[in-house]
Scaffold this motif. Structure first.
Motif, PDB file in Angstrom:
ATOM      1  N   ILE A  59       0.816  -1.220   0.000  1.00 54.82           N
ATOM      2  CA  ILE A  59       0.000   0.000   0.000  1.00 54.82           C
ATOM      3  C   ILE A  59       0.850   1.270   0.000  1.00 54.82           C
ATOM      4  O   ILE A  59       0.320   2.373   0.007  1.00 54.82           O
ATOM      5  CB  ILE A  59      -0.974   0.039   1.208  1.00 54.82           C
ATOM      6  CG1 ILE A  59      -0.214  -0.111   2.526  1.00 54.82           C
ATOM      7  CG2 ILE A  59      -2.042  -1.036   1.072  1.00 54.82           C
ATOM      8  CD1 ILE A  59      -1.091   0.108   3.736  1.00 54.82           C
ATOM      9  N   ILE A  63      -0.514   5.152  -1.022  1.00 62.31           N
ATOM     10  CA  ILE A  63      -0.491   6.243  -0.049  1.00 62.31           C
ATOM     11  C   ILE A  63       0.323   7.424  -0.573  1.00 62.31           C
ATOM     12  O   ILE A  63      -0.104   8.579  -0.481  1.00 62.31           O
ATOM     13  CB  ILE A  63       0.076   5.738   1.299  1.00 62.31           C
ATOM     14  CG1 ILE A  63      -0.920   4.764   1.930  1.00 62.31           C
ATOM     15  CG2 ILE A  63       0.357   6.884   2.255  1.00 62.31           C
ATOM     16  CD1 ILE A  63      -0.333   3.876   2.979  1.00 62.31           C
ATOM     17  N   ALA A  66      -1.717   9.249  -3.087  1.00 65.05           N
ATOM     18  CA  ALA A  66      -2.790  10.038  -2.464  1.00 65.05           C
ATOM     19  C   ALA A  66      -2.236  11.292  -1.806  1.00 65.05           C
ATOM     20  O   ALA A  66      -2.844  12.361  -1.842  1.00 65.05           O
ATOM     21  CB  ALA A  66      -3.525   9.191  -1.428  1.00 65.05           C
ATOM     22  N   ARG A  67      -1.055  11.172  -1.224  1.00 69.41           N
ATOM     23  CA  ARG A  67      -0.447  12.333  -0.560  1.00 69.41           C
ATOM     24  C   ARG A  67      -0.089  13.403  -1.571  1.00 69.41           C
ATOM     25  O   ARG A  67      -0.151  14.585  -1.293  1.00 69.41           O
ATOM     26  CB  ARG A  67       0.795  11.900   0.211  1.00 69.41           C
ATOM     27  CG  ARG A  67       0.464  11.081   1.430  1.00 69.41           C
ATOM     28  CD  ARG A  67       1.712  10.610   2.120  1.00 69.41           C
ATOM     29  NE  ARG A  67       2.478  11.722   2.657  1.00 69.41           N
ATOM     30  CZ  ARG A  67       3.651  11.596   3.241  1.00 69.41           C
ATOM     31  NH1 ARG A  67       4.192  10.409   3.363  1.00 69.41           N
ATOM     32  NH2 ARG A  67       4.287  12.638   3.711  1.00 69.41           N
ATOM     33  N   THR A  69      -1.540  13.819  -4.681  1.00 70.25           N
ATOM     34  CA  THR A  69      -2.602  14.325  -5.534  1.00 70.25           C
ATOM     35  C   THR A  69      -3.715  15.073  -4.795  1.00 70.25           C
ATOM     36  O   THR A  69      -4.456  15.812  -5.412  1.00 70.25           O
ATOM     37  CB  THR A  69      -3.250  13.188  -6.355  1.00 70.25           C
ATOM     38  OG1 THR A  69      -3.617  12.159  -5.449  1.00 70.25           O
ATOM     39  CG2 THR A  69      -2.291  12.656  -7.393  1.00 70.25           C
ATOM     40  N   GLY A  70      -3.833  14.860  -3.518  1.00 76.42           N
ATOM     41  CA  GLY A  70      -4.899  15.538  -2.786  1.00 76.42           C
ATOM     42  C   GLY A  70      -4.671  17.040  -2.778  1.00 76.42           C
ATOM     43  O   GLY A  70      -3.558  17.507  -2.941  1.00 76.42           O
ATOM     44  N   PRO A  71      -5.735  17.805  -2.609  1.00 75.27           N
ATOM     45  CA  PRO A  71      -5.560  19.252  -2.574  1.00 75.27           C
ATOM     46  C   PRO A  71      -4.798  19.677  -1.319  1.00 75.27           C
ATOM     47  O   PRO A  71      -4.914  19.049  -0.277  1.00 75.27           O
ATOM     48  CB  PRO A  71      -7.006  19.772  -2.541  1.00 75.27           C
ATOM     49  CG  PRO A  71      -7.797  18.656  -1.957  1.00 75.27           C
ATOM     50  CD  PRO A  71      -7.107  17.389  -2.358  1.00 75.27           C
ATOM     51  N   ILE A  73      -4.136  21.503   1.921  1.00 74.41           N
ATOM     52  CA  ILE A  73      -4.940  22.246   2.879  1.00 74.41           C
ATOM     53  C   ILE A  73      -4.019  23.190   3.612  1.00 74.41           C
ATOM     54  O   ILE A  73      -2.856  22.907   3.835  1.00 74.41           O
ATOM     55  CB  ILE A  73      -5.692  21.341   3.885  1.00 74.41           C
ATOM     56  CG1 ILE A  73      -4.723  20.497   4.699  1.00 74.41           C
ATOM     57  CG2 ILE A  73      -6.698  20.471   3.191  1.00 74.41           C
ATOM     58  CD1 ILE A  73      -5.356  19.985   5.963  1.00 74.41           C
ATOM     59  N   ARG A  74      -4.507  24.336   3.904  1.00 72.07           N
ATOM     60  CA  ARG A  74      -3.664  25.277   4.619  1.00 72.07           C
ATOM     61  C   ARG A  74      -4.465  26.028   5.665  1.00 72.07           C
ATOM     62  O   ARG A  74      -5.641  26.290   5.502  1.00 72.07           O
ATOM     63  CB  ARG A  74      -3.002  26.242   3.642  1.00 72.07           C
ATOM     64  CG  ARG A  74      -3.944  26.902   2.644  1.00 72.07           C
ATOM     65  CD  ARG A  74      -3.182  27.895   1.828  1.00 72.07           C
ATOM     66  NE  ARG A  74      -2.175  27.226   1.025  1.00 72.07           N
ATOM     67  CZ  ARG A  74      -2.185  27.210  -0.303  1.00 72.07           C
ATOM     68  NH1 ARG A  74      -3.130  27.834  -0.941  1.00 72.07           N
ATOM     69  NH2 ARG A  74      -1.246  26.601  -0.973  1.00 72.07           N
ATOM     70  N   ALA A  75      -3.779  26.326   6.739  1.00 69.81           N
ATOM     71  CA  ALA A  75      -4.398  27.164   7.765  1.00 69.81           C
ATOM     72  C   ALA A  75      -3.976  28.587   7.476  1.00 69.81           C
ATOM     73  O   ALA A  75      -2.818  28.950   7.649  1.00 69.81           O
ATOM     74  CB  ALA A  75      -3.932  26.724   9.139  1.00 69.81           C
ATOM     75  N   THR A  76      -4.865  29.379   6.990  1.00 66.27           N
ATOM     76  CA  THR A  76      -4.526  30.771   6.715  1.00 66.27           C
ATOM     77  C   THR A  76      -4.751  31.575   7.981  1.00 66.27           C
ATOM     78  O   THR A  76      -5.396  31.122   8.912  1.00 66.27           O
ATOM     79  CB  THR A  76      -5.416  31.348   5.601  1.00 66.27           C
ATOM     80  OG1 THR A  76      -6.770  31.229   6.003  1.00 66.27           O
ATOM     81  CG2 THR A  76      -5.199  30.641   4.294  1.00 66.27           C
TER      82      THR A  76
END
Lengths: 79, 193
Positions: A59, A63, A66-67, A69-71, A73-76
């Motif tokens: 797997i 994995i 997936a790591r 290609t995923g969008p 994410i950010r903490a603005t």
């Protein structure tokens, strides 16, 4: 602490987790937000064990893909 | 992306404790279906000071029958969880997605944790979405593709029948689990920063 997917990595994981939680609660959350090498060595040991297990289970590639290609994410800081 | 479910909730604890509980939430009595949790990466962005963490959870349990129809034989699923913690601005964003339906359809849960107006509390907003990989390609390809005839809408319609109540149950359980972990933290003297 939670178990590792690979039982043989559980000990390495627990050592890393303990280090991380201490760093996170005692330092990071208290304003020491610079990169830290505190748990790096323990993480390397754990990661080596885990990656081997992920490859054996077939797997690892799924994995990694997936790591990638995923969008992002950010903490603005917009509040 | 199709938004499916949105809900707001407040924990009766300060933001630092809630974020710590997030990383410690497994195992708890409400999460017996979670077999394992592993950290894949963890780093601080030197410019922003944001902490980025990627974890892999293995969950056991049958899928709802309506979903199993499309993706049979799955009795366990891998969940990729990504979180970004901005300690300076007290904000945590998380994303969890199941990997097993990769290439077909993913259920993606996003959460945002911020201090509430009352700083002794923490607000959490949860949004669950469907994400179809097929939708990322050109329409022409999709029409000719293998998945013609049962796209996002078909699966979505099936999921909606049983999905909402299960999702509510699941969220309820994860909150109860978080609350237990938070109680333990309080008992151990972690009161925040």
């Amino acid at each position: 602490m939670s178990a590792s997917l690979a039982p043989e990595c559980s000990e390495a994981k627990e050592r890393y987790d303990t280090c991380f939680i201490n760093w996170y609660s005692e330092k990071y959350l208290r304003g020491q937000t610079k990169p830290s090498k505190e748990c790096e060595e323990l993480f390397e040991i754990y990661k080596t064990c885990l990656n081997k297990a992920l490859k054996e289970k077939g797997i690892y590639d799924m994995i990694e893909e997936a790591r990638k290609t995923g969008p992002e994410i950010r903490a603005t800081s917009k509040r | 992306m199709v938004k499916f479910f949105e809900t707001n909730f407040s924990y009766d604890y300060q933001w630092p404790a809630v974020t710590l509980a997030y990383f410690l939430r497994y195992p708890n009595p409400y999460s017996t279906h979670v077999v394992s949790s592993d950290t894949l990466s963890s780093f601080v962005n030197p410019e922003t000071g944001n902490l980025h963490i990627t974890r892999l959870h293995l969950k056991r349990g049958k899928l709802p029958a309506s979903v199993a129809r499309f993706i049979p034989k799955i009795k366990e699923s891998y969940i990729l969880e990504r979180s970004v913690i901005d300690a300076r601005n007290q904000r945590m964003c998380t994303e969890s997605r199941n990997l097993d339906w990769e290439g077909v359809l993913s259920v993606v849960e996003n959460q945002e944790y911020v201090p509430a107006a009352d700083p002794a509390r923490t607000d959490v907003k949860t949004i669950v979405k469907f994400e179809s990989r097929l939708g990322h390609r050109k329409r022409e390809e999709e029409k000719r593709g293998f998945f013609q005839g049962w796209g996002t809408s078909g699966v979505r319609a099936s999921l909606e029948v049983v999905g909402r109540s299960r999702m509510r149950d699941g969220l309820m359980k994860s909150r109860e689990g978080m609350k237990l972990v938070l109680e333990q933290l309080r008992e151990r003297g972690f009161v925040g920063v």
